[in-house]
Motif scaffolding. Sequence first.
Motif, short mmCIF file in Angstrom:
data_model
loop_
_atom_site.label_atom_id
_atom_site.label_comp_id
_atom_site.label_asym_id
_atom_site.label_seq_id
_atom_site.Cartn_x
_atom_site.Cartn_y
_atom_site.Cartn_z
N SER A 1 0.89 -1.09 0.18
CA SER A 1 -0.03 -0.22 -0.07
C SER A 1 0.95 1.05 -0.05
O SER A 1 1.99 1.16 0.55
CB SER A 1 -0.83 -0.08 1.16
N SER B 1 -5.83 12.51 -6.74
CA SER B 1 -6.50 12.31 -7.88
C SER B 1 -5.99 12.93 -9.18
O SER B 1 -6.47 12.60 -10.02
CB SER B 1 -7.72 12.35 -7.92
N MET C 1 -0.03 7.13 -10.69
CA MET C 1 0.76 6.76 -9.76
C MET C 1 1.53 5.56 -10.23
O MET C 1 0.92 4.69 -11.25
CB MET C 1 0.00 6.24 -8.52
N GLY D 1 -7.72 5.60 -12.34
CA GLY D 1 -7.57 4.17 -12.21
C GLY D 1 -8.02 3.40 -13.62
O GLY D 1 -8.22 2.11 -13.63
N SER E 1 -3.76 -0.81 -8.25
CA SER E 1 -5.05 -0.44 -8.05
C SER E 1 -4.91 0.84 -7.37
O SER E 1 -3.84 1.10 -6.66
CB SER E 1 -6.28 -1.47 -7.78
N ARG E 2 -5.98 1.72 -7.36
CA ARG E 2 -6.01 2.89 -6.11
C ARG E 2 -7.17 3.13 -5.87
O ARG E 2 -8.49 2.73 -6.52
CB ARG E 2 -5.49 4.16 -7.12
N ASP E 3 -7.52 3.71 -4.76
CA ASP E 3 -8.64 4.18 -4.24
C ASP E 3 -8.79 5.64 -4.05
O ASP E 3 -7.89 6.19 -3.00
CB ASP E 3 -9.03 3.41 -2.88
N ASN E 4 -9.14 6.50 -4.72
CA ASN E 4 -8.96 8.05 -4.46
C ASN E 4 -9.63 8.33 -3.35
O ASN E 4 -9.37 9.46 -2.69
CB ASN E 4 -9.34 8.90 -5.72
N THR F 1 -4.96 6.45 -1.93
CA THR F 1 -3.86 5.02 -1.58
C THR F 1 -4.08 4.29 -2.81
O THR F 1 -4.85 4.28 -3.62
CB THR F 1 -4.52 4.10 -0.47
N VAL F 2 -2.79 3.94 -3.08
CA VAL F 2 -2.57 3.16 -4.35
C VAL F 2 -1.89 1.71 -3.86
O VAL F 2 -1.38 1.95 -2.70
CB VAL F 2 -1.63 3.78 -5.34
N TYR F 3 -2.24 0.72 -4.39
CA TYR F 3 -2.20 -0.76 -4.03
C TYR F 3 -1.14 -1.43 -5.16
O TYR F 3 -1.35 -1.28 -6.27
CB TYR F 3 -3.37 -1.50 -3.72
N CYS G 1 6.87 3.73 -4.31
CA CYS G 1 5.76 4.53 -5.09
C CYS G 1 6.20 5.72 -5.37
O CYS G 1 6.96 6.34 -4.82
CB CYS G 1 4.08 4.36 -4.26
#
Length: 126
Positions: A21, A30, A34, A55, A71-74, A78-80, A96
């Motif tokens: 993470s 956003s 990334m 994404g 993947s990412r969750d804006n 967080t980017v994974y 990262c």
Amino acid sequence: QVQLVESGGGLVQAGGSLRLSCAASGRTFSTYAMGWFRQAPGKEREFVAAISRRGWTTYYADSVKGRFTISRDNAKNTVYLQMDSLKPEDTAVYYCAATPQNYQAVWASRIQYDYWGQGTQVTVSS
């Protein structure tokens, strides 16, 4: 200014999985594509994977294609990096990074990235 903090590294046996993470500070997450890079001892830092601002687009190095997923969750800033079927040659420090460039053609180039995390160690034993 964006601060990036990686987590999730560790020691795993070959064939195992890890999820990295990268948490970003600030409200501008956003607006950045990334990327993940890695650096093994005695080697240059190399591109692993990247993802567009929303994404919708991802890009992978040939060496990890089909095994790693970015993947990412804006909403969580967080980017994974999900890493499956790990191999000893995946052993490295993983970083990262954030780039304002939202097109795939430049993502593999380190110089395109403005911000970097401190890295997290991934060790894969055989």
